[in-house]
Design an enzyme around this catalytic site. Structure first.
Site, PDB file in Angstrom:
ATOM      1  N   SER A   1       0.843  -1.189   0.000  1.00 36.96           N
ATOM      2  CA  SER A   1       0.000   0.000   0.000  1.00 36.96           C
ATOM      3  C   SER A   1       0.888   1.253   0.000  1.00 36.96           C
ATOM      4  CB  SER A   1      -0.977  -0.031   1.180  1.00 36.96           C
ATOM      5  OG  SER A   1      -2.010   0.910   1.005  1.00 36.96           O
TER       6      SER A   1
ATOM      7  N   HIS B   1      -5.408  -5.386  -1.484  1.00 31.72           N
ATOM      8  CA  HIS B   1      -6.083  -5.056  -0.233  1.00 31.72           C
ATOM      9  C   HIS B   1      -7.216  -6.017   0.117  1.00 31.72           C
ATOM     10  CE1 HIS B   1      -3.943  -1.211  -0.635  1.00 31.72           C
ATOM     11  NE2 HIS B   1      -4.289  -0.959   0.611  1.00 31.72           N
TER      12      HIS B   1
ATOM     13  N   GLU C   1      -2.189  -2.628  -8.034  1.00 30.73           N
ATOM     14  CA  GLU C   1      -3.329  -2.888  -7.147  1.00 30.73           C
ATOM     15  C   GLU C   1      -3.831  -1.550  -6.631  1.00 30.73           C
ATOM     16  OE1 GLU C   1      -3.769  -2.688  -3.590  1.00 30.73           O
ATOM     17  OE2 GLU C   1      -1.861  -1.680  -3.247  1.00 30.73           O
TER      18      GLU C   1
END
Length: 298
Positions: A113, A266, A204
């Site tokens: 992330s 995620h 992502e």
């Protein structure tokens, strides 16, 4: 001159790992979870001095978060640097990280992330192979295996993933780089933007509506960061509505193999991969396969 990637040796029983918080603030329970999981695998754990600090929406001030990162990178006893969570903040400190220490003593770095900014910086500055997987606050057995073995990782596309329809047939080999799309776009124009030639780019995202996904991809395209890619590995776009049309439109024009549906990102049980490692992306088998390479030595 080609710079060879630095691949840290697998962690061994008794090795010390540091838990740091370079981005958002962390609850104490996440440190407890990480400690239990890592201790169960025979690893010793040391939390950074500021790992549980809170300063506005960061885990401490920039100086405190950078101090924990650098202390872990410089400590010869620490063999793994595990980021507690994402959120926001890593970009504010990566330019000042001690990359000389990384080049002198490469060690594992784990996170995803917001930690994408750190992964990119470590690759660009030191060619360090890092681990993209659940942050230490939610670390699982798959992430621990990536740290404690050099077994090549295989990730298979799943029909249950929302990005599964995103596909351009073909087979590609290249170095796996990438991570969170928003962070990748934010890195464009900085000193840590990657050379895309021959790269399998992994993407992502979380909580970005399709037009924002499009905006980030257009930013990468305009910055030249999609030029010459070997292929694209599309992971989870969690809470992003239905971005498949945008992804097919932007990625389909690149003329390279694209494989969607990979459970990386995620989701509840995200897969772990090694960034900087050579991989094969194969749409016929629906797999992203790490190529076997001898692990580095201490």
């Amino acid at each position: 001159m080609t710079i060879m990637p630095l691949r840290p040796a697998p962690l061994r029983v008794g090795d010390l790992v540091a838990l740091i918080s370079p981005s958002g603030p962390v609850e104490a329970g996440r440190v407890d979870h990480a400690t239990r999981m890592l201790n169960a695998h025979g690893l010793r754990v040391q939390a950074g001095r500021h790992a549980l600090n809170r300063h506005t929406f960061f885990a401490g001030s920039d100086a405190q978060r950078l101090a924990d990162l650098d202390e872990a990178l410089r400590d010869p006893l620490v063999r793994g640097v595990l980021c507690m969570r994402g959120g926001y903040g890593a970009q504010r400190i990566v330019d000042d990280a001690d990359f000389a220490a990384v080049r002198a003593d490469p060690k594992h770095v784990l996170g995803f992330s917001d930690i994408t900014a750190l992964h990119l910086a470590l690759w660009k500055e030191a060619r360090l192979v890092t681990v993209h997987g659940p942050n230490a606050g939610r670390i699982d057995d798959g992430a621990v295996r990536a740290l404690t073995t050099d077994t090549p990782i295989v990730v298979t596309a799943a029909k249950t993933e929302g990005t599964f329809p995103v596909r351009v047939d073909g087979r590609a080999e290249g170095v796996l780089l990438g991570g969170n799309l928003t962070l990748l776009a934010a890195t464009a124009g900085t000193r840590h933007a990657w050379d895309p030639a021959g790269v399998v780019l992994m993407l992502e995202e979380v909580n970005e509506v399709p037009y924002r996904v499009d905006r980030s991809l257009v930013q990468l395209e305009r910055a030249g960061l999609l030029d010459g890619l070997a292929g694209v590995a599309v992971g989870q776009f969690t809470g992003c509505g239905d971005p498949t049309g945008v992804l097919l439109d932007r990625l389909g024009r690149l003329g390279v193999p694209v494989l969607g549906g990979l459970p990386i990102g995620h989701g509840d049980r995200p897969a772990t991969v090694r960034l900087g490692a050579p991989v094969i992306l194969d749409t016929e088998t629906g797999t992203l396969t790490e190529m076997n390479r001898e692990a580095g030595s201490r």
